[in-house]
Design an enzyme around this catalytic site. Structure first.
Site, PDB file in Angstrom:
ATOM      1  N   HIS A   1      50.702   1.407 -63.639  1.00 24.27           N
ATOM      2  CA  HIS A   1      49.419   2.211 -63.285  1.00 24.27           C
ATOM      3  C   HIS A   1      49.075   1.836 -62.249  1.00 24.27           C
ATOM      4  CE1 HIS A   1      49.277  -1.407 -66.540  1.00 24.27           C
ATOM      5  NE2 HIS A   1      50.054  -0.449 -67.158  1.00 24.27           N
TER       6      HIS A   1
ATOM      7  N   GLU B   1      46.790   1.163 -60.354  1.00 24.44           N
ATOM      8  CA  GLU B   1      46.919  -0.106 -59.135  1.00 24.44           C
ATOM      9  C   GLU B   1      47.929  -0.378 -58.333  1.00 24.44           C
ATOM     10  OE1 GLU B   1      43.731  -1.499 -62.350  1.00 24.44           O
ATOM     11  OE2 GLU B   1      45.587  -0.203 -62.083  1.00 24.44           O
TER      12      GLU B   1
ATOM     13  N   CYS C   1      44.271  -4.524 -65.338  1.00 23.77           N
ATOM     14  CA  CYS C   1      44.725  -6.126 -66.179  1.00 23.77           C
ATOM     15  C   CYS C   1      45.502  -6.678 -65.908  1.00 23.77           C
ATOM     16  CB  CYS C   1      45.837  -4.621 -67.113  1.00 23.77           C
ATOM     17  SG  CYS C   1      47.029  -4.525 -66.195  1.00 23.77           S
TER      18      CYS C   1
END
Length: 156
Positions: free
Chosen positions: A50, A52, A80
């Site tokens: 992801h 991040e 998430c």
């Protein structure tokens, strides 16, 4: 604040061009971007790739340690639970979110991981930073995806 979210949007655009869900992130410390990331889960066949997570890994490499004290993370879409947990673990100071994710967001929508007082660190969270721009790229991506699916079904 907007200049860093604009940089996160540039990362989201890269993900879009690769056919990835267009989410981008940047990590800033002392007014300088030290790490960037965009979704690469499909490209790398890695469920942890992801935006991040990629930015967190890069920031840790740049700073020479996993504690990212004094760092702020800007992300186009609400993180998430995996990413929110990693941010808490990394001791991110502030999290700036473009648009919320009511289906899977873990920073206020579905869960509230960064501000959970049961954890060893809490992150200050601000939302709605360039919200329209951040949600617009997602809407465009999924509209194109739906149109491709409709087109392929009609060609069958």
């Amino acid at each position: 604040m907007n200049k860093f979210m604009e940089e996160a949007l540039k990362e989201a655009a890269i993900a879009f061009s690769l056919g990835e869900v267009p989410i981008g992130a940047v990590i800033e410390k002392d007014g300088q971007i030290i790490a960037r990331g965009h979704n690469l889960t499909e490209t790398s066949k890695d469920p942890t790739a992801h935006a991040e997570m990629i930015a967190l890994r890069e920031a840790a490499r740049v700073l020479g340690g996993w504690r990212l004290l004094g760092c702020n993370l800007y992300v186009t879409i609400e993180p998430c639970s995996m990413c929110a947990g990693a941010m808490v673990w990394a001791r991110i100071d502030n999290l700036y979110i473009g648009a919320m994710d009511p289906k899977a967001g873990a920073c206020g929508s579905v869960f509230q991981i960064p501000c959970c007082d049961k954890l060893n660190h809490q992150i200050n969270v601000e939302t709605g930073i360039m919200e329209e721009e951040c949600s617009s790229i997602m809407r465009e991506f999924f509209a194109r995806l739906r149109n491709r699916k409709k087109k392929s079904k009609s060609e069958e």
